[in-house]
Scaffold this motif. Structure first.
Motif, PDB file in Angstrom:
ATOM      1  N   ARG A 138       0.491  -1.163   0.262  1.00 47.98           N
ATOM      2  CA  ARG A 138      -0.518  -0.482  -0.071  1.00 47.98           C
ATOM      3  C   ARG A 138       1.115   1.381   0.181  1.00 47.98           C
ATOM      4  NH1 ARG A 138      -5.191  -1.356  -0.032  1.00 47.98           N
ATOM      5  NH2 ARG A 138      -5.468   0.421  -0.156  1.00 47.98           N
ATOM      6  N   GLY A 139       2.055   1.123  -0.745  1.00 55.04           N
ATOM      7  CA  GLY A 139       2.819   2.274  -0.881  1.00 55.04           C
ATOM      8  C   GLY A 139       3.254   2.278  -2.563  1.00 55.04           C
ATOM      9  N   PRO A 140       4.515   3.579  -2.534  1.00 59.55           N
ATOM     10  CA  PRO A 140       4.886   3.258  -3.652  1.00 59.55           C
ATOM     11  C   PRO A 140       5.719   2.501  -4.403  1.00 59.55           C
ATOM     12  CG  PRO A 140       6.395   4.514  -1.896  1.00 59.55           C
ATOM     13  CD  PRO A 140       4.922   3.869  -1.283  1.00 59.55           C
ATOM     14  N   ILE A 141       6.805   2.375  -5.242  1.00 62.77           N
ATOM     15  CA  ILE A 141       7.657   1.435  -5.574  1.00 62.77           C
ATOM     16  C   ILE A 141       8.960   2.060  -6.464  1.00 62.77           C
ATOM     17  CG2 ILE A 141       7.650   0.327  -8.075  1.00 62.77           C
ATOM     18  CD1 ILE A 141       5.042  -1.085  -7.790  1.00 62.77           C
ATOM     19  N   MET A 142       9.959   1.686  -5.626  1.00 65.28           N
ATOM     20  CA  MET A 142      11.395   2.181  -5.458  1.00 65.28           C
ATOM     21  C   MET A 142      12.042   1.215  -6.819  1.00 65.28           C
ATOM     22  SD  MET A 142      14.782   1.851  -5.009  1.00 65.28           S
ATOM     23  CE  MET A 142      15.004   0.609  -3.845  1.00 65.28           C
ATOM     24  N   LEU A 143      12.198   1.935  -7.329  1.00 66.69           N
ATOM     25  CA  LEU A 143      13.303   1.031  -8.776  1.00 66.69           C
ATOM     26  C   LEU A 143      14.721   1.635  -8.649  1.00 66.69           C
ATOM     27  CD1 LEU A 143      11.045   0.936 -11.780  1.00 66.69           C
ATOM     28  CD2 LEU A 143      11.401  -0.851 -10.043  1.00 66.69           C
ATOM     29  N   SER A 144      15.883   1.063  -9.423  1.00 70.02           N
ATOM     30  CA  SER A 144      17.089   1.993  -9.697  1.00 70.02           C
ATOM     31  C   SER A 144      16.996   1.809 -10.979  1.00 70.02           C
ATOM     32  CB  SER A 144      18.513   0.502  -9.417  1.00 70.02           C
ATOM     33  OG  SER A 144      19.190   1.037 -10.118  1.00 70.02           O
ATOM     34  N   TRP A 145      17.123   3.147 -11.785  1.00 69.13           N
ATOM     35  CA  TRP A 145      17.453   2.674 -13.274  1.00 69.13           C
ATOM     36  C   TRP A 145      18.226   2.792 -13.789  1.00 69.13           C
ATOM     37  CZ3 TRP A 145      14.546   4.346 -17.078  1.00 69.13           C
ATOM     38  CH2 TRP A 145      14.774   4.364 -18.275  1.00 69.13           C
ATOM     39  N   GLN A 146      19.524   2.787 -13.166  1.00 64.40           N
ATOM     40  CA  GLN A 146      20.752   1.991 -14.023  1.00 64.40           C
ATOM     41  C   GLN A 146      20.328   0.798 -14.224  1.00 64.40           C
ATOM     42  OE1 GLN A 146      23.743   1.520 -11.420  1.00 64.40           O
ATOM     43  NE2 GLN A 146      24.962   0.162 -12.467  1.00 64.40           N
ATOM     44  N   HIS A 147      19.741  -0.194 -13.346  1.00 67.67           N
ATOM     45  CA  HIS A 147      19.182  -1.727 -14.003  1.00 67.67           C
ATOM     46  C   HIS A 147      17.744  -1.765 -14.449  1.00 67.67           C
ATOM     47  CE1 HIS A 147      21.484  -2.197 -10.680  1.00 67.67           C
ATOM     48  NE2 HIS A 147      22.176  -3.377 -11.246  1.00 67.67           N
ATOM     49  N   VAL A 148      16.545  -0.312 -14.983  1.00 72.44           N
ATOM     50  CA  VAL A 148      16.310  -0.398 -15.923  1.00 72.44           C
ATOM     51  C   VAL A 148      16.514  -0.950 -16.972  1.00 72.44           C
ATOM     52  CG1 VAL A 148      13.791   0.364 -16.838  1.00 72.44           C
ATOM     53  CG2 VAL A 148      14.138   0.393 -13.935  1.00 72.44           C
ATOM     54  N   ASN A 150      19.365  -1.164 -18.764  1.00 74.86           N
ATOM     55  CA  ASN A 150      19.988  -2.626 -18.992  1.00 74.86           C
ATOM     56  C   ASN A 150      19.419  -3.428 -19.668  1.00 74.86           C
ATOM     57  OD1 ASN A 150      22.777  -3.556 -19.510  1.00 74.86           O
ATOM     58  ND2 ASN A 150      23.581  -4.253 -17.381  1.00 74.86           N
ATOM     59  N   ALA A 151      18.898  -3.027 -20.618  1.00 77.34           N
ATOM     60  CA  ALA A 151      17.994  -4.139 -21.015  1.00 77.34           C
ATOM     61  C   ALA A 151      18.619  -5.480 -21.867  1.00 77.34           C
ATOM     62  CB  ALA A 151      17.304  -3.291 -22.062  1.00 77.34           C
ATOM     63  N   THR A 152      19.545  -5.302 -22.724  1.00 79.60           N
ATOM     64  CA  THR A 152      19.914  -5.938 -23.342  1.00 79.60           C
ATOM     65  C   THR A 152      20.396  -7.423 -22.884  1.00 79.60           C
ATOM     66  OG1 THR A 152      20.269  -5.089 -25.164  1.00 79.60           O
ATOM     67  CG2 THR A 152      21.438  -7.092 -25.634  1.00 79.60           C
ATOM     68  N   GLU A 153      21.770  -7.117 -21.958  1.00 78.38           N
ATOM     69  CA  GLU A 153      21.696  -7.870 -20.761  1.00 78.38           C
ATOM     70  C   GLU A 153      21.011  -8.896 -19.376  1.00 78.38           C
ATOM     71  OE1 GLU A 153      25.437  -7.953 -17.204  1.00 78.38           O
ATOM     72  OE2 GLU A 153      25.646  -6.478 -17.900  1.00 78.38           O
ATOM     73  N   ASN A 154      19.894  -7.826 -18.733  1.00 79.75           N
ATOM     74  CA  ASN A 154      18.612  -8.243 -18.680  1.00 79.75           C
ATOM     75  C   ASN A 154      18.246  -8.860 -18.895  1.00 79.75           C
ATOM     76  OD1 ASN A 154      20.795  -6.866 -16.523  1.00 79.75           O
ATOM     77  ND2 ASN A 154      18.940  -4.981 -16.555  1.00 79.75           N
ATOM     78  N   THR A 155      17.810  -9.034 -20.061  1.00 78.63           N
ATOM     79  CA  THR A 155      16.874  -9.770 -20.610  1.00 78.63           C
ATOM     80  C   THR A 155      17.090 -11.767 -21.012  1.00 78.63           C
ATOM     81  OG1 THR A 155      15.547  -8.207 -21.880  1.00 78.63           O
ATOM     82  CG2 THR A 155      15.830 -10.448 -23.006  1.00 78.63           C
ATOM     83  N   ASN A 160      13.835  -8.732 -15.351  1.00 80.32           N
ATOM     84  CA  ASN A 160      13.810  -7.394 -14.894  1.00 80.32           C
ATOM     85  C   ASN A 160      13.103  -6.622 -13.862  1.00 80.32           C
ATOM     86  OD1 ASN A 160      10.844  -5.750 -16.352  1.00 80.32           O
ATOM     87  ND2 ASN A 160      12.267  -6.303 -18.048  1.00 80.32           N
ATOM     88  N   VAL A 161      13.643  -5.633 -13.295  1.00 86.72           N
ATOM     89  CA  VAL A 161      13.382  -4.921 -12.110  1.00 86.72           C
ATOM     90  C   VAL A 161      12.048  -4.669 -11.937  1.00 86.72           C
ATOM     91  CG1 VAL A 161      14.286  -2.717 -12.511  1.00 86.72           C
ATOM     92  CG2 VAL A 161      13.942  -3.776  -9.788  1.00 86.72           C
ATOM     93  N   VAL A 162      11.422  -3.727 -13.176  1.00 87.90           N
ATOM     94  CA  VAL A 162      10.057  -3.588 -12.754  1.00 87.90           C
ATOM     95  C   VAL A 162       9.361  -4.680 -12.613  1.00 87.90           C
ATOM     96  CG1 VAL A 162       8.452  -1.845 -14.450  1.00 87.90           C
ATOM     97  CG2 VAL A 162      10.587  -1.529 -14.312  1.00 87.90           C
ATOM     98  N   VAL A 163       9.178  -5.819 -13.834  1.00 92.23           N
ATOM     99  CA  VAL A 163       8.428  -6.663 -13.660  1.00 92.23           C
ATOM    100  C   VAL A 163       8.424  -7.024 -12.227  1.00 92.23           C
ATOM    101  CG1 VAL A 163       7.854  -8.866 -14.569  1.00 92.23           C
ATOM    102  CG2 VAL A 163       8.267  -6.998 -15.927  1.00 92.23           C
ATOM    103  N   HIS A 164       8.985  -7.099 -11.695  1.00 92.31           N
ATOM    104  CA  HIS A 164      10.166  -8.175 -10.083  1.00 92.31           C
ATOM    105  C   HIS A 164       8.893  -7.307  -9.491  1.00 92.31           C
ATOM    106  CE1 HIS A 164      12.381 -10.554  -7.212  1.00 92.31           C
ATOM    107  NE2 HIS A 164      12.199  -9.059  -6.725  1.00 92.31           N
ATOM    108  N   GLU A 165       9.276  -5.913  -9.220  1.00 91.21           N
ATOM    109  CA  GLU A 165       8.501  -5.105  -7.786  1.00 91.21           C
ATOM    110  C   GLU A 165       7.152  -5.303  -8.828  1.00 91.21           C
ATOM    111  OE1 GLU A 165      10.414  -4.520  -5.797  1.00 91.21           O
ATOM    112  OE2 GLU A 165      12.145  -5.160  -6.297  1.00 91.21           O
ATOM    113  N   PHE A 166       6.662  -4.733 -10.128  1.00 89.95           N
ATOM    114  CA  PHE A 166       5.295  -4.898  -9.540  1.00 89.95           C
ATOM    115  C   PHE A 166       3.545  -6.080 -10.034  1.00 89.95           C
ATOM    116  CE2 PHE A 166       5.765  -0.779 -11.429  1.00 89.95           C
ATOM    117  CZ  PHE A 166       4.983   0.247 -11.253  1.00 89.95           C
ATOM    118  N   VAL A 167       5.473  -7.481 -10.087  1.00 87.62           N
ATOM    119  CA  VAL A 167       4.548  -8.414  -9.784  1.00 87.62           C
ATOM    120  C   VAL A 167       4.678  -8.470  -8.177  1.00 87.62           C
ATOM    121  CG1 VAL A 167       4.739  -9.519 -11.773  1.00 87.62           C
ATOM    122  CG2 VAL A 167       6.042  -9.655  -9.564  1.00 87.62           C
TER     123      VAL A 167
END
Length: 274
Positions: A138-148, A150-155, A160-167
């Motif tokens: 019931r509060g905000p989400i925090m994300l590291s832009w550096q990891h958001v 870095n698409a190719t390596e992370n894929t 995927n930190v965005v999907v991780h936190e939102f699920v």
């Protein structure tokens, strides 16, 4: 924008009103930056654009430590945050899963959080924890832009930190996350809520225990490290989040690693057959 994609965008956008617009140029740049978005059909890209536009209309972005959040950065995050909702009913209803918060805080890199834990003797210990992201109940989400960004390596690694936190937010919909979000009526052909949860855990419990065993063998005895992020072995809720990020960004490899979870996740996220 290609004429076909533009027509699809207008057609899907017309089903939801009012819908704010997203710059066609910025949207195409976002899709091209992330391989798992570029792999979507044109129809799904158009639907995701509508979801993302609504998401941006209802959320607020804040940059930490002097980070300036640009429109392009916000669109990148919105598209990935909405990916789990892509096949859920109409966009406005789907976004109800994220209605318990407004704020999204972006850090330039990793964030350091102060934590307190209590041992069995009741003694409180303080320590710091390095975070790539965090979803607060019931509060905000925090994300590291550096990891958001870095698409190719992370894929390739299924991260995927965005999907991780939102699920995690999906998992929190019934309260404390436990690795099982609220399941829809008739989930996987079941007739009762109890049967639905039994079907869920029948797939997830053995997958989690086997993965946890592989991580232990790698860390303690030098066995091969599993492909999936070892952080998933810390708890069922983290296993759910880690599995979902891999499922969305590297579906082919995830299916090889966890074939038993594919039908369960396909059913939960209502992915069309074929």
């Amino acid at each position: 924008m290609p004429p076909l994609l533009n027509r699809l965008w207008r057609r899907v956008r017309a089903t939801v009103a009012p819908v704010p617009d997203i710059s066609a140029t910025l949207w195409l740049q976002t899709v091209q930056r992330y391989p798992f978005l570029a792999a979507l059909s044109l129809h799904d890209q158009a639907k995701l654009r509508v979801l993302s536009a609504l998401f941006l209309h209802h959320k607020e972005f804040h940059g930490a430590h002097g980070l300036e959040v640009t429109d392009a950065m916000a669109i990148d995050i919105a598209a990935q945050a909405c990916l789990p909702l892509l096949h859920w009913s109409d966009p406005a209803k789907a976004l109800g899963w994220y209605d318990d918060f407004v704020g999204i805080v972006l850090h330039p890199g990793e964030a350091v959080a102060r934590r307190q834990t209590m041992d069995e003797a009741g003694v409180v210990h303080e320590h710091t924890q390095v975070l790539l992201g965090e979803a607060m109940e019931r509060g905000p989400i925090m994300l590291s832009w550096q990891h958001v960004s870095n698409a190719t390596e992370n894929t390739a690694r299924g991260h995927n930190v965005v999907v991780h936190e939102f699920v995690h937010k999906l998992d929190m919909k019934n309260g404390q996350p436990n690795g099982c979000p609220p399941l829809p009526a008739g989930f996987m052909g079941t007739r009762t809520g109890r049967a639905a949860y039994e079907a869920w855990w029948a797939a997830w419990e053995p997958a989690y225990e086997q993965f946890r065993e592989r991580v232990i063998m790698a860390e303690r005895f030098g066995a091969d490290r599993p492909w999936l992020d070892a952080y998933g072995a810390t708890s069922p809720s983290e296993f759910f989040a880690v599995a979902c990020e891999a499922y969305f960004v590297n579906r082919e490899r995830f299916a090889q690693e966890f074939p038993g979870l594919m039908p369960v996740l396909d059913a939960f996220f209502q992915r069309p057959a074929g």
